[in-house]
Design a protein around this motif. Structure first.
Motif, mmCIF file in Angstrom:
data_model
loop_
_atom_site.group_PDB
_atom_site.id
_atom_site.type_symbol
_atom_site.label_atom_id
_atom_site.label_comp_id
_atom_site.label_asym_id
_atom_site.label_seq_id
_atom_site.Cartn_x
_atom_site.Cartn_y
_atom_site.Cartn_z
ATOM 1 N N ASP A 255 -1.765 6.275 9.955
ATOM 2 C CA ASP A 255 -2.493 6.802 8.805
ATOM 3 C C ASP A 255 -1.735 7.906 8.078
ATOM 4 O OD1 ASP A 255 -4.663 5.089 9.096
ATOM 5 O OD2 ASP A 255 -5.652 6.412 10.525
ATOM 6 N N GLU B 113 0.818 -1.217 0.000
ATOM 7 C CA GLU B 113 0.000 0.000 0.000
ATOM 8 C C GLU B 113 0.846 1.260 0.000
ATOM 9 O OE1 GLU B 113 -4.177 -1.018 2.027
ATOM 10 O OE2 GLU B 113 -2.556 -0.670 3.468
ATOM 11 N N ARG B 114 1.953 1.244 0.723
ATOM 12 C CA ARG B 114 2.798 2.440 0.745
ATOM 13 C C ARG B 114 4.160 2.134 1.335
ATOM 14 N NH1 ARG B 114 3.288 5.695 5.495
ATOM 15 N NH2 ARG B 114 2.199 4.786 7.257
ATOM 16 N N HIS C 169 -4.212 -10.083 1.355
ATOM 17 C CA HIS C 169 -5.093 -10.370 0.230
ATOM 18 C C HIS C 169 -5.713 -11.770 0.332
ATOM 19 C CE1 HIS C 169 -6.790 -10.188 -3.765
ATOM 20 N NE2 HIS C 169 -6.178 -11.314 -4.082
ATOM 21 N N ARG D 109 4.035 -0.882 4.170
ATOM 22 C CA ARG D 109 2.752 -1.345 4.702
ATOM 23 C C ARG D 109 2.101 -2.178 3.604
ATOM 24 N NH1 ARG D 109 -2.034 1.565 7.828
ATOM 25 N NH2 ARG D 109 -3.715 0.134 7.302
ATOM 26 N N PHE D 110 1.653 -3.377 3.962
ATOM 27 C CA PHE D 110 0.962 -4.274 3.047
ATOM 28 C C PHE D 110 -0.434 -4.537 3.560
ATOM 29 C CE2 PHE D 110 5.024 -5.119 1.246
ATOM 30 C CZ PHE D 110 4.830 -5.807 0.065
ATOM 31 N N ARG D 111 -1.340 -4.811 2.643
ATOM 32 C CA ARG D 111 -2.700 -5.234 2.963
ATOM 33 C C ARG D 111 -2.820 -6.716 2.630
ATOM 34 N NH1 ARG D 111 -6.372 -5.146 -0.896
ATOM 35 N NH2 ARG D 111 -5.335 -3.405 -1.911
#
Length: 171
Positions: A147, A77-78, A108, A104-106
């Protein structure tokens, strides 16, 4: 995966001398949880870390490490933090230091498990109930899950003085 072949080849030439490497830390988040692995070598709980292979894009390296170490798929994500780790001395005497890029990863897909032998456990922890870990690793996680949209950089107060402060990009 253990020590990459390119590092073993370098070690044949330089022995235990200090080696400057590029590394990644992948902080994988799912809702209010973070994925941590328990390292087989030290027993420490950490986010997923690894070495960038020659020519590999850093976010791709972090995603690869997530697949290799925890058996899940995650999406970057970033870029959250750029910093230099302290010097590391391994049990065999090898010395390294890392330029570490924290992403940062989300999450899946997939259920985390110790997939490659580098870890003895892989599991989700609530962000407000992390296990004991180093201050450095806790800081990486805190920065990655914030955030704040900007990447943080650790920079010296004055060149060469050894004092660090946090700076964020504004671009």
């Amino acid at each position: 995966m253990a020590t990459p072949d390119f590092i073993l080849a370098l070690r044949e030439k330089i022995g235990h001398d200090p080696l400057w490497l590029s590394g990644v830390t992948a902080v994988v988040v799912s809702e209010d949880r973070v994925l941590l692995v328990k390292r087989a070598d030290s027993g420490a709980w950490t986010a997923i870390t690894g070495i960038i292979d020659p020519g590999e894009q850093p976010a791709d390296a972090a995603a690869r490490e997530v697949r290799e170490e925890a058996g899940i798929e995650a999406i970057p994500e970033r870029l959250a933090l750029v910093h230099v780790t302290g010097p590391v001395v391994y049990a065999n005497g090898d010395r390294t230091q890392y330029l570490d890029l924290v992403f940062r990863f989300r999450w899946h897909s997939g259920d985390p498990h110790p997939a490659d032998g580098e870890n003895t456990a892989a599991r989700w922890f609530p962000l407000d109930d992390l296990p004991p870990m180093s201050d450095d690793m806790r800081d990486r996680i805190t920065i990655a899950v914030s955030d704040e949209p900007a990447t943080r950089f650790l920079v010296s107060e004055r060149p060469g003085d050894g004092h660090l402060r946090v700076s964020s990009s504004h671009g």
